[in-house]
Write a protein that holds these residues in place. Structure first.
Motif, PDB file in Angstrom:
ATOM      1  N   VAL A 127       6.421  -3.779   3.520  1.00 36.91           N
ATOM      2  CA  VAL A 127       5.739  -3.271   4.717  1.00 36.91           C
ATOM      3  C   VAL A 127       5.866  -1.741   4.784  1.00 36.91           C
ATOM      4  O   VAL A 127       4.900  -1.038   5.087  1.00 36.91           O
ATOM      5  N   ILE A 128       7.054  -1.217   4.473  1.00 35.95           N
ATOM      6  CA  ILE A 128       7.229   0.245   4.472  1.00 35.95           C
ATOM      7  C   ILE A 128       6.283   0.877   3.447  1.00 35.95           C
ATOM      8  O   ILE A 128       5.711   1.946   3.689  1.00 35.95           O
ATOM      9  N   LEU A 129       6.092   0.178   2.338  1.00 35.01           N
ATOM     10  CA  LEU A 129       5.222   0.731   1.286  1.00 35.01           C
ATOM     11  C   LEU A 129       3.736   0.551   1.594  1.00 35.01           C
ATOM     12  O   LEU A 129       2.898   1.021   0.830  1.00 35.01           O
ATOM     13  N   THR A 130       3.415  -0.153   2.689  1.00 33.44           N
ATOM     14  CA  THR A 130       1.999  -0.200   3.107  1.00 33.44           C
ATOM     15  C   THR A 130       1.667   0.955   4.036  1.00 33.44           C
ATOM     16  O   THR A 130       0.496   1.208   4.302  1.00 33.44           O
ATOM     17  N   THR A 131       2.711   1.632   4.549  1.00 36.49           N
ATOM     18  CA  THR A 131       2.437   2.639   5.581  1.00 36.49           C
ATOM     19  C   THR A 131       1.997   3.968   4.985  1.00 36.49           C
ATOM     20  O   THR A 131       2.501   4.407   3.953  1.00 36.49           O
ATOM     21  N   ASN A 132       1.043   4.551   5.657  1.00 41.91           N
ATOM     22  CA  ASN A 132       0.562   5.896   5.314  1.00 41.91           C
ATOM     23  C   ASN A 132       0.093   6.011   3.868  1.00 41.91           C
ATOM     24  O   ASN A 132       0.307   7.034   3.218  1.00 41.91           O
ATOM     25  N   THR A 133      -0.543   4.969   3.396  1.00 35.65           N
ATOM     26  CA  THR A 133      -1.095   5.014   2.036  1.00 35.65           C
ATOM     27  C   THR A 133      -2.232   4.006   1.938  1.00 35.65           C
ATOM     28  O   THR A 133      -2.343   3.094   2.761  1.00 35.65           O
ATOM     29  N   ALA A 134      -3.067   4.176   0.936  1.00 36.89           N
ATOM     30  CA  ALA A 134      -4.125   3.199   0.667  1.00 36.89           C
ATOM     31  C   ALA A 134      -3.495   1.969   0.021  1.00 36.89           C
ATOM     32  O   ALA A 134      -2.376   2.016  -0.486  1.00 36.89           O
ATOM     33  N   TRP A 135      -4.244   0.854   0.043  1.00 29.95           N
ATOM     34  CA  TRP A 135      -3.720  -0.399  -0.522  1.00 29.95           C
ATOM     35  C   TRP A 135      -3.394  -0.227  -2.007  1.00 29.95           C
ATOM     36  O   TRP A 135      -2.400  -0.770  -2.497  1.00 29.95           O
ATOM     37  N   SER A 136      -4.212   0.541  -2.709  1.00 27.38           N
ATOM     38  CA  SER A 136      -3.939   0.763  -4.135  1.00 27.38           C
ATOM     39  C   SER A 136      -2.598   1.465  -4.322  1.00 27.38           C
ATOM     40  O   SER A 136      -1.881   1.221  -5.297  1.00 27.38           O
ATOM     41  N   GLY A 137      -2.240   2.322  -3.382  1.00 25.34           N
ATOM     42  CA  GLY A 137      -0.953   3.003  -3.443  1.00 25.34           C
ATOM     43  C   GLY A 137       0.197   2.034  -3.235  1.00 25.34           C
ATOM     44  O   GLY A 137       1.230   2.105  -3.909  1.00 25.34           O
ATOM     45  N   THR A 138       0.021   1.102  -2.295  1.00 20.69           N
ATOM     46  CA  THR A 138       1.045   0.074  -2.057  1.00 20.69           C
ATOM     47  C   THR A 138       1.252  -0.756  -3.323  1.00 20.69           C
ATOM     48  O   THR A 138       2.390  -0.995  -3.734  1.00 20.69           O
ATOM     49  N   GLN A 139       0.160  -1.170  -3.942  1.00 20.37           N
ATOM     50  CA  GLN A 139       0.263  -1.977  -5.164  1.00 20.37           C
ATOM     51  C   GLN A 139       0.991  -1.209  -6.266  1.00 20.37           C
ATOM     52  O   GLN A 139       1.851  -1.754  -6.961  1.00 20.37           O
TER      53      GLN A 139
END
Length: 292
Positions: A127-139
């Motif tokens: 969840v922290i890695l979904t914040t303030n970034t695009a979905w491709s960034g989270t992946q």
DNA sequence: GGTAGACCTGGACGC
DNA sequence: GCGTCCAGGTCTACC
């Protein structure tokens, strides 16, 4: 080895796989038809196995292409039971949803369960890695963590389990920044170290005995977790009385009820207030008049 | 309680 | 190829 687990009806594995983007994040994977969910999992014994989960009569069948001990079978059953929310009874939500045309589809499609990770630590990191970034960034960030720190699957070393708190805690902020986590690196490192050393017991937050406001307060106290992330995590532990308001929520609610004009957070909250304990699910599965 | 700016990265866009 | 702008949520300072 094959395990069968029953679910509280109605049940649809396809609905869970499609419930949100978690299936696109390592170490989860699914086939294009969403009939097979796989996951590389590190067991408490240290063994790394691959789970193959398919829908079966009244629940799911879990295949592991290794022989497991009794304790390992119990662990796999417990983790799959939690990941898929097999014991969750959503009938009160369905009773309300039948009265709302925008949610009339949820019960026939058995929508409502949300794919979870086996541990709240993994869900919190993601969840922290979904914040303030695009979905491709989270992946990209999740892939980097899993590839660098997770234990490899013996039969396919290209796939790794999600790292344990201790495995991430043994790293350092500079390395985590280097692999692409950016300014989130200190939050992830701090979370991993606190969980690894035992000063933060995230699994305790899953227990029914804690009131939701207390869980919400404890989640907000974790660096990197704000109102959106806390609401997401509450949803993932089956507490649906908070809305995960992100930038998309502002757009969709604005178009749905306010003629496209800018809306405030309180106006978004107001539209779902009457759903009470189920407002999170109502928002999550709402059939928006206009999808962007 | 509301707002502005920094944080970091990748993608889109214009030159 | 390079520079610029933008999106995304959290946190802090400030009003």
């Amino acid at each position: 080895m094959l395990l069968t687990l029953s679910a509280c009806p109605p049940f649809s594995l396809r609905a869970i796989i499609g419930s949100h983007g978690w299936v696109q994040l390592a170490p989860f994977a699914a086939d294009p038809q969403a009939t097979l969910l796989t996951r590389v999992e590190r067991l408490e014994s240290g063994r790394v196995v691959e789970l193959h989960i398919r829908e079966a009569r009244g629940g799911v069948a879990v295949e592991v292409r290794d022989s497991l001990t009794g304790a390992e079978r119990e662990e796999v059953s417990r983790k799959v039971w939690w990941m898929l929310g097999l014991g969750e009874d959503l009938s009160p939500f369905y009773t309300l949803a039948r009265q709302e045309p925008h949610l009339a589809h949820v019960e026939p499609q058995a929508l409502g369960r949300i794919l979870r990770s086996p541990t709240l630590f993994e869900d919190a990191v993601k969840v922290i890695l979904t914040t303030n970034t695009a979905w491709s960034g989270t992946q990209r960030m999740v892939e980097a963590l899993v590839t660098r720190y997770g234990d490899p699957l013996p039969t396919n070393p290209a796939r790794n389990a999600f790292p344990t708190p201790a495995q991430i805690a043994a790293s350092d902020e500079e390395t985590l920044r280097t692999i692409g986590l950016g300014y989130r690196a200190p939050s992830i490192l701090s979370l991993a170290r606190r969980v690894a050393e035992g000063s933060l017991d995230l699994e305790a937050l899953k227990r029914d005995s804690l009131p939701t406001p207390e869980i919400h307060r404890r989640l907000l106290a974790i660096p990197g977790i704000g109102h959106y992330a806390a609401a997401c995590l509450l949803m993932l532990i089956g507490r649906y009385d908070h809305l995960p308001v992100d930038s998309n929520a502002y757009r969709m609610v604005s178009q749905e009820w306010y003629g496209g004009r800018p809306v405030s957070r309180s106006e978004i909250e107001a539209q779902f207030e009457h759903w009470g304990d189920w407002k999170g699910l109502a928002y999550w599965f709402w059939a928006w008049s206009r999808e962007d």
